[in-house]
Design a protein around this motif. Structure first.
Motif, PDB file in Angstrom:
ATOM      1  N   GLN A   1      17.928 -92.947  50.469  1.00 55.34           N
ATOM      2  CA  GLN A   1      16.874 -93.937  50.393  1.00 55.34           C
ATOM      3  C   GLN A   1      17.851 -95.186  50.034  1.00 55.34           C
ATOM      4  O   GLN A   1      17.929 -96.327  50.380  1.00 55.34           O
ATOM      5  CB  GLN A   1      16.524 -94.136  48.823  1.00 55.34           C
ATOM      6  N   TRP A   2      18.577 -94.788  49.399  1.00 57.54           N
ATOM      7  CA  TRP A   2      20.015 -95.163  48.899  1.00 57.54           C
ATOM      8  C   TRP A   2      21.636 -96.221  50.513  1.00 57.54           C
ATOM      9  O   TRP A   2      21.540 -97.327  50.452  1.00 57.54           O
ATOM     10  CB  TRP A   2      21.384 -94.673  47.976  1.00 57.54           C
ATOM     11  N   ALA A   3      20.975 -94.676  51.502  1.00 53.60           N
ATOM     12  CA  ALA A   3      21.720 -95.062  51.950  1.00 53.60           C
ATOM     13  C   ALA A   3      21.236 -96.441  52.870  1.00 53.60           C
ATOM     14  O   ALA A   3      22.486 -97.423  53.758  1.00 53.60           O
ATOM     15  CB  ALA A   3      22.602 -94.100  52.517  1.00 53.60           C
TER      16      ALA A   3
ATOM     17  N   ASP B   1      29.078 -97.074  48.902  1.00 55.62           N
ATOM     18  CA  ASP B   1      29.354 -95.782  48.435  1.00 55.62           C
ATOM     19  C   ASP B   1      28.472 -95.482  47.215  1.00 55.62           C
ATOM     20  O   ASP B   1      28.032 -95.920  46.352  1.00 55.62           O
ATOM     21  CB  ASP B   1      30.698 -96.748  47.051  1.00 55.62           C
ATOM     22  N   PHE B   2      29.040 -93.649  46.779  1.00 52.96           N
ATOM     23  CA  PHE B   2      28.119 -92.922  46.908  1.00 52.96           C
ATOM     24  C   PHE B   2      27.960 -93.138  45.212  1.00 52.96           C
ATOM     25  O   PHE B   2      26.576 -92.981  44.211  1.00 52.96           O
ATOM     26  CB  PHE B   2      28.579 -91.342  46.975  1.00 52.96           C
ATOM     27  N   ALA B   3      29.266 -94.197  44.364  1.00 50.14           N
ATOM     28  CA  ALA B   3      29.302 -93.676  43.577  1.00 50.14           C
ATOM     29  C   ALA B   3      28.363 -95.301  42.781  1.00 50.14           C
ATOM     30  O   ALA B   3      27.659 -95.348  41.774  1.00 50.14           O
ATOM     31  CB  ALA B   3      30.724 -94.750  42.629  1.00 50.14           C
ATOM     32  N   ASP B   4      27.902 -96.007  43.924  1.00 53.76           N
ATOM     33  CA  ASP B   4      26.732 -96.977  43.451  1.00 53.76           C
ATOM     34  C   ASP B   4      25.002 -96.291  43.357  1.00 53.76           C
ATOM     35  O   ASP B   4      24.279 -96.993  43.060  1.00 53.76           O
ATOM     36  CB  ASP B   4      26.664 -97.672  44.190  1.00 53.76           C
ATOM     37  N   MET B   5      24.860 -94.719  43.914  1.00 54.96           N
ATOM     38  CA  MET B   5      23.953 -93.896  43.647  1.00 54.96           C
ATOM     39  C   MET B   5      23.275 -93.878  41.975  1.00 54.96           C
ATOM     40  O   MET B   5      23.589 -92.348  42.333  1.00 54.96           O
ATOM     41  CB  MET B   5      23.590 -93.122  44.592  1.00 54.96           C
TER      42      MET B   5
END
Ligand code: SF4
Length: 386
Positions: free
Chosen positions: A49-51, A58-62
């Protein structure tokens, strides 16, 4: 290549060092990874969903994932593996071509073409091309390597992110050079007509198509995608059996073997009659209309006799012919046909009742035909405008 660009490529290479391209992953594969990491499998859907929906870089934003999981994802996968080394916008502000650097320093091209309510991305499937069509800039480079599925998907993500930034007013100087109609919020159509022969990279192509098509991916309709092939007969027959309704185009350019052997050298392996059999199989199996592409080249394949040959070869097929006046590449002896020749060629097809369109390629002023920008970068060609 400038020192800054070199530095940037090194940075991407370092950033994705030892990490896998996230965009190659399917949802079931990520679910397995989550399981192996002792995480509930629904985490995989959250990451997708985030991607794909939020276009996170950035995975940090998830934010709804536990911090340790975000860190582990960032150690294992990379969401940004392509970096624009050159950006070109056409004078009509509707075409944006990017020369994209891969982590290993190779470069590929991808193009965004804006129409009234469509945003079509022309995607590359390989670095260079082994087919060797003499009028094509990619064909002059030879094949460097296949793209992995993630590198194919990420070209579309690249332009999705650009459109998102454009609407948010954060696309910077590049954004000010292009006009995006209000109704275009995301990429709407794909053509696999960039560098390379897509069917020669079959498994990666389909893995990419499925991630782009999946509801949990970019959710792009299969019918909005078109794969173009030079005529890899066994792969055309395999393509016909795939369940997704992706469109197929055959780059024919000549309908007699003597000429096609020179223009599209794969013809020596699968000549026109065999290719027509595969085309008929495709149509009978899918009941879908097949497209033929015909790059119209002055004095080579633009005579009315060549149109007659084409009409006879494809008569009775559920098909459509796209006549494309050549986007000329210098250092080759090939030129675009005159308006009169284009008109006469089309008239023959129409007289035979064959549906056809003359397609003027977008972005001639920014070297939008496949491989031209990369070839120019490598000093293989300079680009001319007729
Ligand atoms: S026209 Fe297509 S198949 Fe032919 S060399 Fe160029 S990229 Fe390859």
């Amino acid at each position: 290549m400038s020192a800054v660009a070199n530095q940037e490529i090194k940075l991407i290479a370092r950033a994705s060092e030892g990490r896998q391209n996230f965009w190659s992953l399917t949802l079931p594969e990520l679910e397995q990874v989550m399981d192996g990491w002792g995480q509930p499998t629904y985490r995989a859907r959250q990451v997708f969903q985030w991607a794909y929906k939020e276009l996170a870089e950035d995975f940090a934003d998830m934010g709804n994932l536990p911090r340790e999981l975000r860190e582990r994802l960032a150690e294992t996968y990379s969401l940004v593996n392509l970096r624009a080394e050159r950006d070109l916008i056409s004078k009509d502000r509707q075409t944006y071509k990017a020369l994209l650097a891969l982590p290993d320093g190779q470069t590929i091209e991808a193009v965004l073409m804006l129409y009234e309510a469509r945003a079509t991305v022309c995607v590359s499937s390989q670095v260079g091309c082994a087919i060797g069509c003499p009028f094509c800039a990619s064909g002059q480079m030879g094949l460097q390597r296949n793209l992995n599925a993630g590198e194919i998907v990420e070209q579309v993500i690249y332009f999705s992110r650009f459109l998102r930034r454009w609407h948010a007013g954060t696309a910077g100087e590049l954004g000010s050079g292009i006009t995006v109609p209000a109704e275009i919020q995301n990429v709407t159509n794909l053509v696999f007509m960039g560098m390379g022969e897509p069917l020669a990279n079959y498994n990666n192509l389909w893995r990419a198509i499925r991630n782009l098509n999946a509801a949990h991916g970019l959710a792009m309709g299969a019918r909005r995608m078109t794969v173009s092939t030079s005529g890899l007969v066994p792969r055309i027959e395999q393509f016909a059996r795939e369940p997704e309704e992706v469109n197929l185009a055959i780059s024919l350019h000549a309908a007699n073997d003597e000429l096609r052997d020179q223009m599209v050298p794969i013809n020596k392996k699968w000549p026109v009659a065999r290719l027509m059999e595969a085309a008929s199989t495709y149509i009978a199996t899918t009941n879908r209309r097949l497209s033929y592409e015909w790059a119209l080249i002055q004095g080579v394949n633009d005579a009315p006799e060549r149109a007659e040959e084409l009409a006879i070869a494809i008569k009775g097929q559920l098909c459509h012919v796209n006549v494309i006046p050549l986007n000329p590449v210098s250092n080759t002896p090939f030129h675009r046909s005159s308006r009169q020749h284009i008109h006469d060629f089309q008239a023959v097809l129409t007289a035979h009742g064959i549906p056809n369109t003359v397609r003027i390629e977008k972005g001639v002023d920014i070297q939008a035909a496949c491989g031209q920008l990369k070839a120019e970068q490598q000093g293989l060609t300079t680009v001319t405008e007729d």
